[in-house]
Design a protein around this motif. Structure first.
Motif, short mmCIF file in Angstrom:
data_model
loop_
_atom_site.label_atom_id
_atom_site.label_comp_id
_atom_site.label_asym_id
_atom_site.label_seq_id
_atom_site.Cartn_x
_atom_site.Cartn_y
_atom_site.Cartn_z
N TYR A 116 -18.65 -2.39 3.84
CA TYR A 116 -18.60 -2.97 2.66
C TYR A 116 -17.32 -3.84 2.71
CZ TYR A 116 -17.83 -3.68 -2.52
OH TYR A 116 -17.74 -3.79 -3.95
N ILE A 152 -14.74 -7.01 0.71
CA ILE A 152 -14.34 -7.65 -0.72
C ILE A 152 -13.33 -8.62 -0.42
CG2 ILE A 152 -13.72 -7.19 -3.00
CD1 ILE A 152 -14.06 -4.06 -2.71
N TYR A 200 -10.27 -10.67 -2.59
CA TYR A 200 -9.42 -10.81 -3.69
C TYR A 200 -8.56 -11.83 -3.88
CZ TYR A 200 -10.56 -5.55 -4.74
OH TYR A 200 -11.21 -4.56 -5.04
N GLN A 208 -5.00 -12.96 -5.73
CA GLN A 208 -3.63 -12.47 -6.20
C GLN A 208 -2.95 -13.60 -6.75
OE1 GLN A 208 -1.05 -9.70 -4.22
NE2 GLN A 208 -0.62 -8.76 -6.17
N LYS A 215 0.98 -10.73 -10.65
CA LYS A 215 -0.37 -10.16 -11.03
C LYS A 215 -1.00 -9.39 -10.16
CE LYS A 215 -1.58 -13.49 -14.64
NZ LYS A 215 -2.48 -14.14 -15.50
N GLY A 216 -1.97 -8.50 -10.64
CA GLY A 216 -2.64 -7.68 -9.56
C GLY A 216 -3.87 -8.46 -8.94
N PRO A 217 -4.40 -7.77 -7.91
CA PRO A 217 -5.50 -8.47 -7.27
C PRO A 217 -6.60 -8.52 -8.28
CG PRO A 217 -4.44 -6.87 -5.64
CD PRO A 217 -3.81 -6.68 -6.96
N PHE A 252 -10.82 -9.06 -8.32
CA PHE A 252 -11.96 -9.23 -7.47
C PHE A 252 -12.67 -10.76 -7.79
CE2 PHE A 252 -16.07 -7.64 -5.77
CZ PHE A 252 -16.97 -8.27 -6.69
N ASP A 254 -18.02 -9.60 -3.37
CA ASP A 254 -18.26 -8.67 -2.24
C ASP A 254 -19.57 -8.84 -1.48
OD1 ASP A 254 -19.20 -5.85 -4.59
OD2 ASP A 254 -20.20 -7.99 -4.38
N PHE A 302 -6.81 -11.87 -0.28
CA PHE A 302 -6.96 -10.80 0.51
C PHE A 302 -8.17 -10.08 0.79
CE2 PHE A 302 -2.59 -9.39 0.56
CZ PHE A 302 -2.09 -9.77 -0.73
N LEU A 306 -10.08 1.52 0.54
CA LEU A 306 -10.47 0.25 1.02
C LEU A 306 -9.07 0.09 2.04
CD1 LEU A 306 -11.22 -1.99 -1.89
CD2 LEU A 306 -12.85 -1.03 -0.33
N PHE A 321 -6.76 -3.12 3.48
CA PHE A 321 -6.52 -4.49 2.95
C PHE A 321 -5.87 -5.24 4.30
CE2 PHE A 321 -7.24 -4.90 -1.55
CZ PHE A 321 -7.36 -3.65 -2.04
N GLY A 322 -6.45 -6.56 4.29
CA GLY A 322 -5.78 -7.46 5.28
C GLY A 322 -4.57 -7.79 4.55
N LEU A 344 0.95 -0.92 -7.85
CA LEU A 344 -0.30 -1.16 -8.40
C LEU A 344 -1.25 -0.38 -8.67
CD1 LEU A 344 -0.76 -4.46 -6.29
CD2 LEU A 344 -0.86 -4.46 -8.70
N GLY A 403 -4.67 -3.16 -12.05
CA GLY A 403 -3.76 -3.51 -13.04
C GLY A 403 -2.92 -4.61 -12.81
N ASP A 404 -2.31 -5.11 -13.50
CA ASP A 404 -1.25 -6.07 -13.34
C ASP A 404 0.08 -5.64 -12.61
OD1 ASP A 404 -2.35 -8.35 -15.89
OD2 ASP A 404 -2.72 -8.35 -13.80
#
Lengths: 113, 114
Positions: free
Chosen positions: A32, A34, A36, A38, A42-44, A46, A49, A89, A101, A103-104, B90, B106-107
């Motif tokens: 699987y 995904i 993202y 960013q 801020k947060g990543p 989505f 996928d 990402f 997960l 992450f790259g 995060l 979240g942020d």
């Protein structure tokens, strides 16, 4: 925002062009994947996928391609806009990791107007 | 719809002080919850993972701890902060109902240690 850019590859594209962001994943057992986005501070978020039983999936202006033979994932963004500027990402879910997960490192996309 | 909240958004703390960062999720039950740290210009490092109240898995040895006192509340803590604890923290959640589900973030909280 975050002081991104010190170690990440950067892709610069002209507004309106198509963008292709690439990712090499490490685990042949991953089933699987995904992408993202960013934005600074801020947060990543989505984007899209894909499961390992597929090699292509399309969303709104985005397409993800999966090549399991060479363990390569790509994100294509059509008609790139200034709002697409961000760090992108990829993430993989190795089957033995459960719901976790990997992450790259990320790619910076800069859109020139 | 589901939402995730983190606070505070930014925090400046002296070395040796305690830490408490909070994350709450709304609109879902029994989510998987995650804490990540992101150093400047880097990817995401998983710190803690929880599948239920009181169930915490630590992914890396460190100066931090996590707790899940309620189903949709995830707390990141430290008794004494180190300079190396600076970073962008995060929180994320995922739906455990099915396999292969995305995590939703979240942020973040930007933590600076002086």
């Amino acid at each position: 925002g975050e002081n991104v850019g010190l170690h990440l590859p950067t892709l610069s594209v002209q507004e309106g062009d198509n963008s292709i962001i690439n990712c090499a994943y490490s685990n042949s057992a991953s089933d699987y994947f995904i992408w993202y986005k960013q934005e600074s501070g801020k947060g990543p978020q989505f984007i899209i996928d894909i499961r390992s039983n597929m090699d292509k999936r399309q969303g709104q202006r985005v397409t993800v391609l999966l090549n399991k033979t060479v363990k390569h994932l790509s994100l294509q963004i059509a008609a790139t806009q200034p709002g697409d500027s961000a760090v992108y990402f990829c993430a993989e879910n190795p089957m033995e990791y459960g719901n976790k997960l990997v992450f790259g490192a990320g790619t910076i996309l800069r859109v020139k107007s | 719809s589901q939402t995730i909240h983190q606070w505070p958004a930014t925090l400046v703390q002296p070395v040796g002080s305690p830490l408490s960062l909070e994350c709450t999720v709304e609109g879902t039950s029994n989510p998987n919850l995650y804490w990540y740290r992101q150093a400047a210009g880097r990817g995401l490092q998983l710190l803690f993972y929880s599948v239920g109240i009181g169930q915490i898995s630590s992914e890396v040895p460190q100066n931090l701890s996590a707790s899940r006192p309620q189903d949709r509340q995830f707390i990141l803590s430290s008794k004494k902060l180190l300079l190396s604890d600076s970073g962008f923290y995060l929180c994320a959640w995922s739906d455990p109902t099915y396999s292969n589900q995305p995590q939703h973030f979240g942020d973040g909280t930007r933590l600076s240690i002086l």
